[in-house]
Motif scaffolding. Structure first.
Motif, PDB file in Angstrom:
ATOM      1  N   LEU A   1       0.835  -1.199   0.000  1.00  0.00           N
ATOM      2  CA  LEU A   1       0.000   0.000   0.000  1.00  0.00           C
ATOM      3  C   LEU A   1       0.873   1.254   0.000  1.00  0.00           C
ATOM      4  O   LEU A   1       0.613   2.203  -0.757  1.00  0.00           O
ATOM      5  CB  LEU A   1      -0.917  -0.006   1.220  1.00  0.00           C
ATOM      6  CG  LEU A   1      -1.873   1.180   1.374  1.00  0.00           C
ATOM      7  CD1 LEU A   1      -2.829   1.266   0.200  1.00  0.00           C
ATOM      8  CD2 LEU A   1      -2.642   1.085   2.692  1.00  0.00           C
ATOM      9  N   ARG A   2       1.898   1.256   0.810  1.00  0.00           N
ATOM     10  CA  ARG A   2       2.821   2.397   0.885  1.00  0.00           C
ATOM     11  C   ARG A   2       3.472   2.656  -0.471  1.00  0.00           C
ATOM     12  O   ARG A   2       3.544   3.807  -0.931  1.00  0.00           O
ATOM     13  CB  ARG A   2       3.896   2.124   1.940  1.00  0.00           C
ATOM     14  CG  ARG A   2       4.911   3.257   2.074  1.00  0.00           C
ATOM     15  CD  ARG A   2       6.031   2.879   3.033  1.00  0.00           C
ATOM     16  NE  ARG A   2       5.547   2.688   4.390  1.00  0.00           N
ATOM     17  CZ  ARG A   2       5.544   1.507   5.037  1.00  0.00           C
ATOM     18  NH1 ARG A   2       6.010   0.413   4.413  1.00  0.00           N
ATOM     19  NH2 ARG A   2       5.095   1.413   6.259  1.00  0.00           N
ATOM     20  N   ASN A   3       3.940   1.605  -1.123  1.00  0.00           N
ATOM     21  CA  ASN A   3       4.607   1.756  -2.426  1.00  0.00           C
ATOM     22  C   ASN A   3       3.653   2.315  -3.474  1.00  0.00           C
ATOM     23  O   ASN A   3       4.039   3.163  -4.299  1.00  0.00           O
ATOM     24  CB  ASN A   3       5.163   0.410  -2.890  1.00  0.00           C
ATOM     25  CG  ASN A   3       6.334  -0.066  -2.047  1.00  0.00           C
ATOM     26  OD1 ASN A   3       6.981   0.733  -1.373  1.00  0.00           O
ATOM     27  ND2 ASN A   3       6.599  -1.358  -2.073  1.00  0.00           N
ATOM     28  N   LEU A   4       2.405   1.852  -3.461  1.00  0.00           N
ATOM     29  CA  LEU A   4       1.418   2.325  -4.432  1.00  0.00           C
ATOM     30  C   LEU A   4       1.128   3.809  -4.211  1.00  0.00           C
ATOM     31  O   LEU A   4       1.074   4.596  -5.165  1.00  0.00           O
ATOM     32  CB  LEU A   4       0.144   1.496  -4.304  1.00  0.00           C
ATOM     33  CG  LEU A   4      -0.865   1.565  -5.443  1.00  0.00           C
ATOM     34  CD1 LEU A   4      -0.241   1.107  -6.756  1.00  0.00           C
ATOM     35  CD2 LEU A   4      -2.087   0.705  -5.117  1.00  0.00           C
ATOM     36  N   ILE A   5       0.949   4.194  -2.961  1.00  0.00           N
ATOM     37  CA  ILE A   5       0.671   5.595  -2.642  1.00  0.00           C
ATOM     38  C   ILE A   5       1.879   6.473  -2.958  1.00  0.00           C
ATOM     39  O   ILE A   5       1.731   7.586  -3.490  1.00  0.00           O
ATOM     40  CB  ILE A   5       0.255   5.731  -1.169  1.00  0.00           C
ATOM     41  CG1 ILE A   5      -1.139   5.125  -0.969  1.00  0.00           C
ATOM     42  CG2 ILE A   5       0.270   7.190  -0.718  1.00  0.00           C
ATOM     43  CD1 ILE A   5      -1.561   4.988   0.464  1.00  0.00           C
ATOM     44  N   ASN A   6       3.072   5.972  -2.678  1.00  0.00           N
ATOM     45  CA  ASN A   6       4.274   6.749  -2.987  1.00  0.00           C
ATOM     46  C   ASN A   6       4.420   6.974  -4.488  1.00  0.00           C
ATOM     47  O   ASN A   6       4.914   8.019  -4.930  1.00  0.00           O
ATOM     48  CB  ASN A   6       5.524   6.040  -2.444  1.00  0.00           C
ATOM     49  CG  ASN A   6       5.687   6.218  -0.953  1.00  0.00           C
ATOM     50  OD1 ASN A   6       5.094   7.132  -0.360  1.00  0.00           O
ATOM     51  ND2 ASN A   6       6.462   5.358  -0.316  1.00  0.00           N
ATOM     52  N   GLU A   7       3.950   6.004  -5.281  1.00  0.00           N
ATOM     53  CA  GLU A   7       3.997   6.190  -6.733  1.00  0.00           C
ATOM     54  C   GLU A   7       3.033   7.292  -7.167  1.00  0.00           C
ATOM     55  O   GLU A   7       3.359   8.113  -8.027  1.00  0.00           O
ATOM     56  CB  GLU A   7       3.668   4.879  -7.452  1.00  0.00           C
ATOM     57  CG  GLU A   7       3.970   4.926  -8.936  1.00  0.00           C
ATOM     58  CD  GLU A   7       3.817   3.588  -9.637  1.00  0.00           C
ATOM     59  OE1 GLU A   7       3.911   3.582 -10.876  1.00  0.00           O
ATOM     60  OE2 GLU A   7       3.589   2.573  -8.959  1.00  0.00           O
ATOM     61  N   VAL A   8       1.849   7.318  -6.558  1.00  0.00           N
ATOM     62  CA  VAL A   8       0.910   8.409  -6.837  1.00  0.00           C
ATOM     63  C   VAL A   8       1.540   9.741  -6.461  1.00  0.00           C
ATOM     64  O   VAL A   8       1.506  10.712  -7.235  1.00  0.00           O
ATOM     65  CB  VAL A   8      -0.416   8.210  -6.073  1.00  0.00           C
ATOM     66  CG1 VAL A   8      -1.319   9.435  -6.239  1.00  0.00           C
ATOM     67  CG2 VAL A   8      -1.142   6.961  -6.547  1.00  0.00           C
ATOM     68  N   LYS A   9       2.138   9.800  -5.287  1.00  0.00           N
ATOM     69  CA  LYS A   9       2.748  11.044  -4.803  1.00  0.00           C
ATOM     70  C   LYS A   9       3.889  11.505  -5.706  1.00  0.00           C
ATOM     71  O   LYS A   9       4.109  12.709  -5.872  1.00  0.00           O
ATOM     72  CB  LYS A   9       3.238  10.850  -3.370  1.00  0.00           C
ATOM     73  CG  LYS A   9       2.108  10.679  -2.361  1.00  0.00           C
ATOM     74  CD  LYS A   9       2.598  10.167  -1.014  1.00  0.00           C
ATOM     75  CE  LYS A   9       3.355  11.196  -0.224  1.00  0.00           C
ATOM     76  NZ  LYS A   9       3.696  10.694   1.136  1.00  0.00           N
ATOM     77  N   SER A  10       4.585  10.549  -6.319  1.00  0.00           N
ATOM     78  CA  SER A  10       5.716  10.922  -7.178  1.00  0.00           C
ATOM     79  C   SER A  10       5.257  11.653  -8.442  1.00  0.00           C
ATOM     80  O   SER A  10       6.038  12.396  -9.046  1.00  0.00           O
ATOM     81  CB  SER A  10       6.510   9.667  -7.568  1.00  0.00           C
ATOM     82  OG  SER A  10       5.791   8.865  -8.496  1.00  0.00           O
ATOM     83  N   TYR A  11       4.011  11.442  -8.845  1.00  0.00           N
ATOM     84  CA  TYR A  11       3.467  12.118 -10.025  1.00  0.00           C
ATOM     85  C   TYR A  11       2.648  13.362  -9.665  1.00  0.00           C
ATOM     86  O   TYR A  11       2.183  14.071 -10.559  1.00  0.00           O
ATOM     87  CB  TYR A  11       2.561  11.169 -10.808  1.00  0.00           C
ATOM     88  CG  TYR A  11       3.259  10.008 -11.470  1.00  0.00           C
ATOM     89  CD1 TYR A  11       4.160  10.208 -12.520  1.00  0.00           C
ATOM     90  CD2 TYR A  11       3.013   8.698 -11.055  1.00  0.00           C
ATOM     91  CE1 TYR A  11       4.786   9.130 -13.128  1.00  0.00           C
ATOM     92  CE2 TYR A  11       3.635   7.619 -11.666  1.00  0.00           C
ATOM     93  CZ  TYR A  11       4.523   7.846 -12.698  1.00  0.00           C
ATOM     94  OH  TYR A  11       5.140   6.788 -13.302  1.00  0.00           O
TER      95      TYR A  11
END
Length: 389
Positions: free
Chosen positions: A68-78
């Protein structure tokens, strides 16, 4: 209607915008399978609420929170700027959990798909060990406490939403106590009334024309589903008597809303926002299959859609195809596995034979959507008649 009349009816959606600190009364539907982190981020970047489907993550596993953290961090990166990073709705499935299936159900499924697809299915390979985990299975254990801690300490979305059912009142309150709004899908007045009792913050009013899986949870049999359109459902809910001691949730129509006129009309009759899914399928950021991309862009006479439950175990609206028509006509009411097992097995088989097993989810109005627009252009188009903040 004139802008003056729209202004008079704008209290509900202005309250919605103020509540979430966003600028467009539009929620991008959480379309599992085609929604990417970049797509969600672009929705956030352009003033609407982006929805990230997370039901595929098993929060009971040791790696669940990390996924979940990795998925959210990917959203945040964009996402452009930290002020927009929380403009996200995390979407969970909340169906009743069926923990086991019979050998007869397994054999019925294999036999049905062999008849329909002319594929020999290895019974040893398709052992139905994997299933989708419902949010209901997290609520009384460590997984839910870990999720709450993650929300408190690391990342707090503005909304957490549920499809196929609702959590307990205790779980809803625990999320709300963290400052997270809770939305749940309803398809009839009875479901809405139940959600009103639970004091959810928003109700996604899903009409029968909506693409994807139907979110009904009281009447699971299609035989007793009234199949209300989006407009009819919203109007019925709007006419229900208001009670002073209950919080009135945001009313958010979903289904068949693809144009600025659709959005404007729903806001004029008192909706707080709209949830839109199918219109996003034609955007440049959406990761649809090659086949669906061809259908959306080729401009030929479109296939109709149909509602079918024999793919996943739950009713879903998809674009008709020879495979789906054959499946629909071949199925003879055999007892099949539950959704959690059945859909996972179908996806496993489709990965082996993608050209034979097309299952393209889309709403009834899919042929009318604008294509080749960026998400920024689509959101500007959809809200062109709305006075945004």
């Amino acid at each position: 209607m004139s802008k003056e009349l729209l202004k008079m009816g704008s209290i509900a959606y202005q309250n919605f915008l103020e509540s979430l600190k966003i600028t467009r009364p539009i929620i991008q539907a959480p379309m599992a399978g085609v929604t990417s982190p970049k797509m969600v981020a672009e929705v956030c970047n352009n003033g609407a609420l982006g929805s990230l489907p997370v039901s595929h993550i098993n929060l009971k596993s040791s790696s669940g929170i990390a996924e979940l953290r990795n998925l959210i961090n990917e959203v945040k990166s964009y996402t452009r700027g930290t002020s927009l990073c929380r403009n996200v709705n995390l979407n969970f499935f909340c169906q009743e959990a069926i923990l086991d299936i019979s050998s007869a159900q397994k054999e019925n499924w294999c036999s049905l798909y062999e008849k329909v697809s002319n594929i020999a299915i290895d019974r040893k390979e398709f052992v139905f060990e994997e299933r989708s985990i419902s949010f209901k299975e997290y609520e009384d254990g460590k997984a839910f406490q870990d999720l709450l801690a993650f929300f408190k300490d690391e990342y707090k979305p503005k909304v957490v939403s549920f499809h196929f059912g609702h959590p307990t009142k205790r779980s809803i309150r625990a999320l709300q106590d963290l400052g997270i709004q809770v939305y749940v899908t309803a398809t009839c007045e009875e479901e809405y009334q139940l959600l009103l009792e639970l004091q959810v913050d928003g109700v996604i009013c899903q009409g029968y024309e909506a693409g994807g899986h139907r979110g009904n949870f009281l009447q699971l049999s299609e035989r007793f589903d009234e199949k209300l359109s989006t407009a009819c459902l919203v109007k019925r809910i709007m006419r229900l008597p208001k009670t002073e001691h209950k919080k009135v949730p945001f009313i958010i129509p979903a289904g068949g809303l693809n144009t600025p006129t659709d959005v404007k009309y729903m806001l004029e009759i008192g909706a707080s926002a709209v949830q839109i899914g199918t219109a996003f399928l034609g955007t440049t950021e959406c990761k649809v299959s090659k086949k669906l991309h061809e259908i959306l862009h080729e401009g030929k006479r479109p296939e109709p859609t149909l509602m079918i439950s024999t793919v996943s175990g739950k009713s879903a609206r998809a674009i008709s195809s020879p495979f789906l028509r054959n499946l629909h006509s071949t199925y003879a009411n055999e007892d099949l596995p539950d959704y959690g097992y059945m859909y996972n097995s179908f996806k496993k088989l489709r990965n082996l034979y993608p050209d034979k097993l097309n299952f393209m989810l889309a709403g009834q109005n899919y042929s009318s959507i604008e294509t080749n627009l960026s998400i920024a252009e689509l959101l500007t188009y959809l809200s062109e008649s709305v006075e945004c903040k």
